[in-house]
Design an enzyme around this catalytic site. Sequence first.
Site, short mmCIF file in Angstrom:
data_model
loop_
_atom_site.label_atom_id
_atom_site.label_comp_id
_atom_site.label_asym_id
_atom_site.label_seq_id
_atom_site.Cartn_x
_atom_site.Cartn_y
_atom_site.Cartn_z
N CYS A 1 41.89 33.74 35.16
CA CYS A 1 41.86 32.31 34.85
C CYS A 1 40.52 31.90 34.25
O CYS A 1 39.52 31.76 34.97
CB CYS A 1 42.13 31.53 36.13
SG CYS A 1 42.01 29.76 35.90
N CYS B 1 39.17 28.54 35.47
CA CYS B 1 38.60 28.54 36.83
C CYS B 1 37.22 29.19 36.83
O CYS B 1 36.31 28.74 37.50
CB CYS B 1 39.46 29.33 37.81
SG CYS B 1 41.20 29.11 37.63
N ASP B 2 37.07 30.30 36.11
CA ASP B 2 35.88 31.14 36.27
C ASP B 2 34.98 31.24 35.04
O ASP B 2 33.86 31.73 35.13
CB ASP B 2 36.31 32.58 36.63
CG ASP B 2 37.17 32.60 37.88
OD1 ASP B 2 36.92 31.78 38.78
OD2 ASP B 2 38.10 33.43 37.97
#
Length: 308
Positions: free
Chosen positions: A131, A134-135
């Site tokens: 992701c 997300c990261d």
Amino acid sequence: MEQVLIIGTGCAGLTAAIYSARANLKPIVLTGTMPGGLLTTTSVVENFPGFPEGIDGYELMMKLQKQAEKFGAQVKFGNVDSVDFSKRPFTVVVDGEPVEARTVIVATGSGHRHLGLKSEDLLEKKGVTYCATCDGALPMFRNQPLVVVGGGDSACEEAMYLTRFASTVYLIHRRDQLRASKIMAERTLAHEKIKPVWDSVVEDVLDPAQNKVTGVKVKNLKTGESHVIDCAGVFVAIGHLPNTQIFNGQLALDEAGYIKTFGGTRTSVEGVYVAGDVADSVYRQAITAAGTGCAAAIEAERYLAAQE
Ligand code: NAP
């Protein structure tokens, strides 16, 4: 005993909850391990009708939950261990506790497909991720070369997003043509930071011995030759797998593991309905998940009314 038990709090589950709650059925909605579902890992959702400026995926899910709760749905944190749909009422075991329900709506969605490499597992969260939104902004990825694996819309979206942080984004795809939609593919390939690596697969992620990602060993499927691409992160975007393990032997599944439908949102068991990506390998959109969530709730309501 519950009238309607909804498993999953993605777009499908929460829309089913809104409809069942408004029908005064006081649905219980179980979050599973990913409250809000996969959409919470997306940045801006630009194609959900009604939001011309786009809406943050997490925010959209919070709004759906609030809307469901407003009408009396109860969202509960809990993971389903097993289900028994062989007798009525149905039993769903949630964190060791059995819950009985007259109808169940399955909206468990799907999870990220993995490459299936040992080094990938060893380095998950240490540079291997599924992701970008997300990261991607983590300090370890800043101004570093990064790798995205895949050729679909997700891979293109991830690659485009990572151009904000990376020095270079290598897009590794097993064929010489992207599967992504034309507009997405063109935008991705035109970006100066994105370098496609065609006809290639990742054989290994380096370097588990250092407990971090330092590169990937890539094999060209046409020449058979392998080489190493140095990178600080690997973003795997090769599609999804339906979350149906707990329904094995309880509901009819297709060869790919998706729940089979028998007209609309009906499953192989009367009184159990399905909504969203867990039964959809084709459209997989937030709005189609919401649409089937609505349909499943209406089916459950009609089933309950017919039993009275
Ligand atoms: P996808 O369309 O199924 O694409 C998966 C990609 O991964 C394909 O290019 C596939 O290669 C590759 N792949 C699969 N297994 C692999 C393996 N073991 N090793 C290496 N490569 C592998 O999945 P997706 O990109 O997640 O998209 C899913 C759906 O969501 C699509 O309908 C898409 O349009 C939609 N979506 C839309 C948006 C948007 O509109 N903004 C964003 C994301 C996703 P092949 O091409 O060779 O099969």
